[in-house]
Design a protein around this motif. Structure first.
Motif, PDB file in Angstrom:
ATOM      1  N   GLY A  25       0.826  -1.202   0.000  1.00 22.01           N
ATOM      2  CA  GLY A  25       0.000   0.000   0.000  1.00 22.01           C
ATOM      3  C   GLY A  25       0.860   1.252   0.000  1.00 22.01           C
ATOM      4  N   GLY A  26       1.975   1.203   0.724  1.00 24.62           N
ATOM      5  CA  GLY A  26       2.903   2.331   0.736  1.00 24.62           C
ATOM      6  C   GLY A  26       3.509   2.589  -0.626  1.00 24.62           C
ATOM      7  N   TRP A  27       3.880   1.512  -1.334  1.00 30.54           N
ATOM      8  CA  TRP A  27       4.435   1.692  -2.677  1.00 30.54           C
ATOM      9  C   TRP A  27       3.383   2.317  -3.587  1.00 30.54           C
ATOM     10  N   LEU A  28       2.148   1.859  -3.461  1.00 35.58           N
ATOM     11  CA  LEU A  28       1.062   2.423  -4.258  1.00 35.58           C
ATOM     12  C   LEU A  28       0.924   3.917  -3.970  1.00 35.58           C
ATOM     13  N   ASP A  29       0.938   4.290  -2.717  1.00 40.29           N
ATOM     14  CA  ASP A  29       0.774   5.696  -2.335  1.00 40.29           C
ATOM     15  C   ASP A  29       1.953   6.566  -2.747  1.00 40.29           C
ATOM     16  N   GLU A  30       3.166   6.041  -2.599  1.00 41.93           N
ATOM     17  CA  GLU A  30       4.350   6.869  -2.768  1.00 41.93           C
ATOM     18  C   GLU A  30       5.009   6.786  -4.136  1.00 41.93           C
ATOM     19  N   ARG A  31       4.836   5.697  -4.848  1.00 38.66           N
ATOM     20  CA  ARG A  31       5.588   5.504  -6.090  1.00 38.66           C
ATOM     21  C   ARG A  31       4.721   5.342  -7.345  1.00 38.66           C
ATOM     22  N   PHE A  32       3.510   4.861  -7.181  1.00 40.94           N
ATOM     23  CA  PHE A  32       2.708   4.507  -8.347  1.00 40.94           C
ATOM     24  C   PHE A  32       2.487   5.694  -9.285  1.00 40.94           C
ATOM     25  N   ALA A  33       2.143   6.847  -8.741  1.00 34.22           N
ATOM     26  CA  ALA A  33       1.844   8.014  -9.581  1.00 34.22           C
ATOM     27  C   ALA A  33       3.029   8.432 -10.442  1.00 34.22           C
ATOM     28  N   SER A  34       4.242   8.272  -9.936  1.00 34.95           N
ATOM     29  CA  SER A  34       5.424   8.686 -10.700  1.00 34.95           C
ATOM     30  C   SER A  34       6.013   7.556 -11.543  1.00 34.95           C
ATOM     31  N   ALA A  35       5.473   6.355 -11.407  1.00 35.48           N
ATOM     32  CA  ALA A  35       5.972   5.209 -12.176  1.00 35.48           C
ATOM     33  C   ALA A  35       5.525   5.311 -13.633  1.00 35.48           C
ATOM     34  N   ASP A  36       6.327   4.730 -14.525  1.00 37.83           N
ATOM     35  CA  ASP A  36       5.887   4.680 -15.919  1.00 37.83           C
ATOM     36  C   ASP A  36       4.856   3.552 -16.069  1.00 37.83           C
ATOM     37  N   GLU A  37       4.226   3.485 -17.213  1.00 43.46           N
ATOM     38  CA  GLU A  37       3.140   2.513 -17.405  1.00 43.46           C
ATOM     39  C   GLU A  37       3.630   1.070 -17.272  1.00 43.46           C
ATOM     40  N   ALA A  38       4.850   0.794 -17.691  1.00 45.05           N
ATOM     41  CA  ALA A  38       5.388  -0.567 -17.557  1.00 45.05           C
ATOM     42  C   ALA A  38       5.516  -0.951 -16.084  1.00 45.05           C
ATOM     43  N   GLN A  39       5.989  -0.023 -15.248  1.00 49.34           N
ATOM     44  CA  GLN A  39       6.094  -0.294 -13.814  1.00 49.34           C
ATOM     45  C   GLN A  39       4.715  -0.447 -13.183  1.00 49.34           C
ATOM     46  N   ARG A  40       3.783   0.366 -13.610  1.00 45.61           N
ATOM     47  CA  ARG A  40       2.417   0.268 -13.083  1.00 45.61           C
ATOM     48  C   ARG A  40       1.815  -1.095 -13.420  1.00 45.61           C
ATOM     49  N   GLN A  41       2.018  -1.539 -14.638  1.00 46.42           N
ATOM     50  CA  GLN A  41       1.496  -2.836 -15.051  1.00 46.42           C
ATOM     51  C   GLN A  41       2.188  -3.955 -14.273  1.00 46.42           C
ATOM     52  N   ALA A  42       3.486  -3.837 -14.079  1.00 44.64           N
ATOM     53  CA  ALA A  42       4.228  -4.846 -13.312  1.00 44.64           C
ATOM     54  C   ALA A  42       3.705  -4.911 -11.877  1.00 44.64           C
ATOM     55  N   PHE A  43       3.430  -3.767 -11.268  1.00 43.62           N
ATOM     56  CA  PHE A  43       2.890  -3.740  -9.902  1.00 43.62           C
ATOM     57  C   PHE A  43       1.529  -4.431  -9.855  1.00 43.62           C
ATOM     58  N   ASP A  44       0.687  -4.135 -10.822  1.00 43.36           N
ATOM     59  CA  ASP A  44      -0.632  -4.778 -10.902  1.00 43.36           C
ATOM     60  C   ASP A  44      -0.476  -6.293 -10.979  1.00 43.36           C
ATOM     61  N   GLU A  45       0.420  -6.763 -11.822  1.00 40.19           N
ATOM     62  CA  GLU A  45       0.640  -8.196 -11.981  1.00 40.19           C
ATOM     63  C   GLU A  45       1.310  -8.802 -10.748  1.00 40.19           C
ATOM     64  N   LEU A  46       2.175  -8.041 -10.092  1.00 44.09           N
ATOM     65  CA  LEU A  46       2.833  -8.510  -8.872  1.00 44.09           C
ATOM     66  C   LEU A  46       1.814  -8.836  -7.786  1.00 44.09           C
ATOM     67  N   LEU A  47       0.728  -8.105  -7.754  1.00 46.59           N
ATOM     68  CA  LEU A  47      -0.294  -8.334  -6.738  1.00 46.59           C
ATOM     69  C   LEU A  47      -1.051  -9.646  -6.934  1.00 46.59           C
ATOM     70  N   ASP A  48      -0.822 -10.332  -8.043  1.00 48.48           N
ATOM     71  CA  ASP A  48      -1.409 -11.663  -8.261  1.00 48.48           C
ATOM     72  C   ASP A  48      -0.616 -12.761  -7.555  1.00 48.48           C
ATOM     73  N   VAL A  49       0.587 -12.445  -7.116  1.00 45.36           N
ATOM     74  CA  VAL A  49       1.469 -13.421  -6.480  1.00 45.36           C
ATOM     75  C   VAL A  49       0.945 -13.735  -5.080  1.00 45.36           C
ATOM     76  N   GLN A  50       1.108 -14.977  -4.671  1.00 42.65           N
ATOM     77  CA  GLN A  50       0.664 -15.413  -3.349  1.00 42.65           C
ATOM     78  C   GLN A  50       1.495 -14.746  -2.244  1.00 42.65           C
ATOM     79  N   ASP A  51       0.856 -14.505  -1.108  1.00 37.97           N
ATOM     80  CA  ASP A  51       1.501 -13.814   0.015  1.00 37.97           C
ATOM     81  C   ASP A  51       2.808 -14.460   0.485  1.00 37.97           C
ATOM     82  N   PRO A  52       2.880 -15.794   0.622  1.00 42.72           N
ATOM     83  CA  PRO A  52       4.164 -16.366   1.083  1.00 42.72           C
ATOM     84  C   PRO A  52       5.338 -16.024   0.170  1.00 42.72           C
ATOM     85  N   ASP A  53       5.096 -16.006  -1.130  1.00 41.00           N
ATOM     86  CA  ASP A  53       6.167 -15.641  -2.067  1.00 41.00           C
ATOM     87  C   ASP A  53       6.527 -14.163  -1.918  1.00 41.00           C
ATOM     88  N   LEU A  54       5.511 -13.308  -1.831  1.00 46.35           N
ATOM     89  CA  LEU A  54       5.781 -11.881  -1.643  1.00 46.35           C
ATOM     90  C   LEU A  54       6.591 -11.657  -0.375  1.00 46.35           C
TER      91      LEU A  54
END
Length: 82
Positions: A25-54
């Motif tokens: 949530g902190g990364w979303l608040d602090e970095r998402f707005a300044s990220a390029d679209e590729a990073q934004r898409q990667a973050f969206d896809e990263l959230l599909d990963v299971q919690d133990p792996d994260l």
């Protein structure tokens, strides 16, 4: 910024633990707005990963399976000095 997208991502950053909630949530608040679209898409896809792996990635016990995910994980770790 697309408010619907931010709201969806905000919901998806709610993980199984408060620690992961705060980290992603902190990364979303602090970095998402300044990220390029590729990073934004990667973050969206990263959230599909299971919690133990994260958790393993954030704690440095393992590396993310994709370089773009690892860049986000590295940024989270650096911001929180993990």
């Amino acid at each position: 910024m697309d408010e619907a997208r931010i709201k969806r991502l905000r919901w998806r950053t709610r993980r199984g633990t408060r620690e992961l909630d705060a980290l992603f949530g902190g990364w979303l608040d602090e970095r998402f707005a300044s990220a390029d679209e590729a990073q934004r898409q990667a973050f969206d896809e990263l959230l599909d990963v299971q919690d133990p792996d994260l958790w393993d990635w954030v704690m440095g016990h393992a590396k993310a399976t994709r370089p773009d995910w690892q860049a986000i994980i590295d940024d989270i770790r650096a911001r929180h000095r993990l």
